[in-house]
Write an enzyme that holds these catalytic residues in place. Sequence first.
Site, PDB file in Angstrom:
ATOM      1  N   CYS A  20       0.787  -1.277  -0.002  1.00  0.00           N
ATOM      2  CA  CYS A  20      -0.057  -0.095  -0.134  1.00  0.00           C
ATOM      3  C   CYS A  20       0.954   1.245   0.046  1.00  0.00           C
ATOM      4  O   CYS A  20       0.188   2.476  -0.150  1.00  0.00           O
ATOM      5  CB  CYS A  20      -0.903   0.045   1.191  1.00  0.00           C
ATOM      6  SG  CYS A  20      -2.059  -1.326   0.953  1.00  0.00           S
ATOM      7  N   HIS A  44      -3.021   7.489   1.369  1.00  0.00           N
ATOM      8  CA  HIS A  44      -3.366   6.209   1.081  1.00  0.00           C
ATOM      9  C   HIS A  44      -4.745   5.896   1.592  1.00  0.00           C
ATOM     10  O   HIS A  44      -4.969   6.219   2.832  1.00  0.00           O
ATOM     11  CB  HIS A  44      -2.475   4.998   1.578  1.00  0.00           C
ATOM     12  CG  HIS A  44      -2.790   3.751   1.633  1.00  0.00           C
ATOM     13  ND1 HIS A  44      -3.528   3.246   0.282  1.00  0.00           N
ATOM     14  CD2 HIS A  44      -2.914   2.833   2.618  1.00  0.00           C
ATOM     15  CE1 HIS A  44      -3.680   1.772   0.567  1.00  0.00           C
ATOM     16  NE2 HIS A  44      -3.526   1.702   2.050  1.00  0.00           N
ATOM     17  N   ASN A  94     -10.021   0.089   0.032  1.00  0.00           N
ATOM     18  CA  ASN A  94      -8.727  -0.149  -0.060  1.00  0.00           C
ATOM     19  C   ASN A  94      -7.925  -0.665  -1.255  1.00  0.00           C
ATOM     20  O   ASN A  94      -8.067  -1.955  -1.314  1.00  0.00           O
ATOM     21  CB  ASN A  94      -8.098  -0.567   1.220  1.00  0.00           C
ATOM     22  CG  ASN A  94      -6.298  -0.317   1.233  1.00  0.00           C
ATOM     23  OD1 ASN A  94      -5.752  -0.449   0.273  1.00  0.00           O
ATOM     24  ND2 ASN A  94      -5.920  -0.940   2.241  1.00  0.00           N
TER      25      ASN A  94
HETATM   26  N1  COA Z   1     -18.667  -5.849  11.402  1.00  0.00           N
HETATM   27  C1  COA Z   1     -19.154  -5.720  12.467  1.00  0.00           C
HETATM   28  N2  COA Z   1     -18.313  -5.824  13.510  1.00  0.00           N
HETATM   29  C2  COA Z   1     -17.379  -6.090  13.604  1.00  0.00           C
HETATM   30  C3  COA Z   1     -16.372  -6.193  12.137  1.00  0.00           C
HETATM   31  C4  COA Z   1     -17.164  -6.113  11.201  1.00  0.00           C
HETATM   32  N3  COA Z   1     -16.742  -6.376   9.901  1.00  0.00           N
HETATM   33  N4  COA Z   1     -14.974  -6.755  12.506  1.00  0.00           N
HETATM   34  C5  COA Z   1     -14.681  -6.400  13.706  1.00  0.00           C
HETATM   35  N5  COA Z   1     -16.047  -6.286  14.309  1.00  0.00           N
HETATM   36  C6  COA Z   1     -16.135  -6.427  15.850  1.00  0.00           C
HETATM   37  C7  COA Z   1     -15.206  -6.932  16.700  1.00  0.00           C
HETATM   38  O1  COA Z   1     -15.295  -8.400  16.606  1.00  0.00           O
HETATM   39  C8  COA Z   1     -15.170  -6.335  17.750  1.00  0.00           C
HETATM   40  O2  COA Z   1     -16.191  -6.921  18.736  1.00  0.00           O
HETATM   41  P1  COA Z   1     -16.042  -7.132  20.166  1.00  0.00           P
HETATM   42  O3  COA Z   1     -15.806  -5.638  20.867  1.00  0.00           O
HETATM   43  O4  COA Z   1     -17.383  -7.783  20.750  1.00  0.00           O
HETATM   44  O5  COA Z   1     -14.773  -7.722  20.432  1.00  0.00           O
HETATM   45  C9  COA Z   1     -15.716  -4.857  17.427  1.00  0.00           C
HETATM   46  O6  COA Z   1     -16.203  -4.990  16.167  1.00  0.00           O
HETATM   47  C10 COA Z   1     -14.360  -3.923  17.482  1.00  0.00           C
HETATM   48  O7  COA Z   1     -13.188  -4.576  16.633  1.00  0.00           O
HETATM   49  P2  COA Z   1     -11.985  -3.837  16.358  1.00  0.00           P
HETATM   50  O8  COA Z   1     -11.163  -4.635  15.543  1.00  0.00           O
HETATM   51  O9  COA Z   1     -11.406  -3.302  17.650  1.00  0.00           O
HETATM   52  O10 COA Z   1     -12.596  -2.563  15.554  1.00  0.00           O
HETATM   53  P3  COA Z   1     -11.807  -1.295  14.766  1.00  0.00           P
HETATM   54  O11 COA Z   1     -12.553  -0.120  15.493  1.00  0.00           O
HETATM   55  O12 COA Z   1     -10.541  -1.609  15.208  1.00  0.00           O
HETATM   56  O13 COA Z   1     -12.086  -1.548  13.424  1.00  0.00           O
HETATM   57  C11 COA Z   1     -11.130  -2.125  11.475  1.00  0.00           C
HETATM   58  C12 COA Z   1     -11.372  -2.577  12.874  1.00  0.00           C
HETATM   59  C13 COA Z   1     -10.329  -3.580  10.560  1.00  0.00           C
HETATM   60  C14 COA Z   1     -11.890  -1.431  10.575  1.00  0.00           C
HETATM   61  C15 COA Z   1      -9.844  -1.226  11.984  1.00  0.00           C
HETATM   62  O14 COA Z   1      -8.853  -1.905  12.922  1.00  0.00           O
HETATM   63  C16 COA Z   1      -8.653  -1.036  10.631  1.00  0.00           C
HETATM   64  O15 COA Z   1      -9.128  -0.293   9.592  1.00  0.00           O
HETATM   65  N6  COA Z   1      -7.591  -1.060  10.762  1.00  0.00           N
HETATM   66  C17 COA Z   1      -6.680  -1.018   9.908  1.00  0.00           C
HETATM   67  C18 COA Z   1      -6.422  -1.705   8.796  1.00  0.00           C
HETATM   68  C19 COA Z   1      -6.059  -1.492   7.582  1.00  0.00           C
HETATM   69  O16 COA Z   1      -5.980  -0.375   7.098  1.00  0.00           O
HETATM   70  N7  COA Z   1      -5.160  -2.280   6.877  1.00  0.00           N
HETATM   71  C20 COA Z   1      -4.647  -2.050   5.646  1.00  0.00           C
HETATM   72  C21 COA Z   1      -3.529  -1.287   5.902  1.00  0.00           C
HETATM   73  S1  COA Z   1      -2.671  -0.639   4.456  1.00  0.00           S
END
Ligand code: COA
Length: 306
Positions: free
Chosen positions: A108, A233, A263
């Site tokens: 990325c 990005h 993304n």
């Molecule tokens: N839909 C609904 N609930 C979801 C979910 C989804 N798609 N994915 C995770 N959850 C739930 C989790 O199980 C968790 O539940 P819990 O509190 O009961 O355990 C809750 O939502 C929060 O999860 P968490 O992982 O802390 O959420 P977050 O706010 O960190 O969001 C991402 C998750 C993946 C959107 C976020 O972490 C993210 O964008 N990370 C960076 C990823 C990225 O950019 N990657 C590419 C880099 S180039």
Amino acid sequence: MAIRIAGIGTALPEKVVTNDDLAQHMDTSDTWIRERSGIGERRVGGTTSTMAIEAAQKALDAAGATPAEIGLVVLCTTTPDQTFPATSAAVCEALDLTCGAFDLNAVCAGFPYGFITAYGIMCAPGGPDKVLLIGSDAMSSIVDWTDRGTAILFGDGAGAVVMEKHEQGELLSFDLGVNGSLQSILYCDLGDTIKMEGREVFKRAVRAVTASVQAALDDAGISADEVDVVLPHQANIRIIDAMCKRIKIPMEKTYNVLEFTGNTSGASIPLAMARAQELGALEPGKIVLMTGFGAGMAWGTAVVRW
Ligand code: COA
């Protein structure tokens, strides 16, 4: 030596997959995905080469350049059509080019890496006058469509630019880096699908991109206030927002497409660039910041005077 971006082209597959579509076969919702990422839908389909070729042809048309004028092709991708030959060879075949061409994989962060690489080669003795720089990724081909932690985030697309030697346009500074000890938080083994520790990637990405942008601005002697356009990005709107708050750049200066594309890895910065251009933000003389980050964990920032 001055080098400008003379034309921009994009390509997105026709098939739209909305958050509601995903919610039909996994435990998620449109509201959750929009709140946590800013993504509303993504495009799916096409191959890295077909999207790259379409975007490249449009960039050539926009630049008023013919393929024969191109002296180098750099294709930033993490989803090549095959292990080899490089997918850039397919681009060369389609455009009837026999110049130097290679694929570049910084995931990325690919587009800033490609931009700096192309810029450096253009500045070398006898370097080409015009270069085709492309970011193209078919992320849907490596997504596990049953994993709600990753499937919601990624999409397919391509963006291409023609870089040309010109009196207008200049690279002011750049920052490239990688922290290889973070490989395990975001990776995809050969033949497998993306594995990610979302929360950890989020935290590390904010830190990495903030430090990279700050280092590049410091190196250019440019203050945050002087930045006109930010092309980040397109991973997550909250990462972009957190970076902007830390650097003290208003979100209004960022140009984003992730709501409609998700993304798209190497394609995301040129897609954001095309959006900025559509909105008339890319005037000659403007200070433009491109910044990418992702698996590696790799990051790359370029500060340019448009
Ligand atoms: N839909 C609904 N609930 C979801 C979910 C989804 N798609 N994915 C995770 N959850 C739930 C989790 O199980 C968790 O539940 P819990 O509190 O009961 O355990 C809750 O939502 C929060 O999860 P968490 O992982 O802390 O959420 P977050 O706010 O960190 O969001 C991402 C998750 C993946 C959107 C976020 O972490 C993210 O964008 N990370 C960076 C990823 C990225 O950019 N990657 C590419 C880099 S180039």
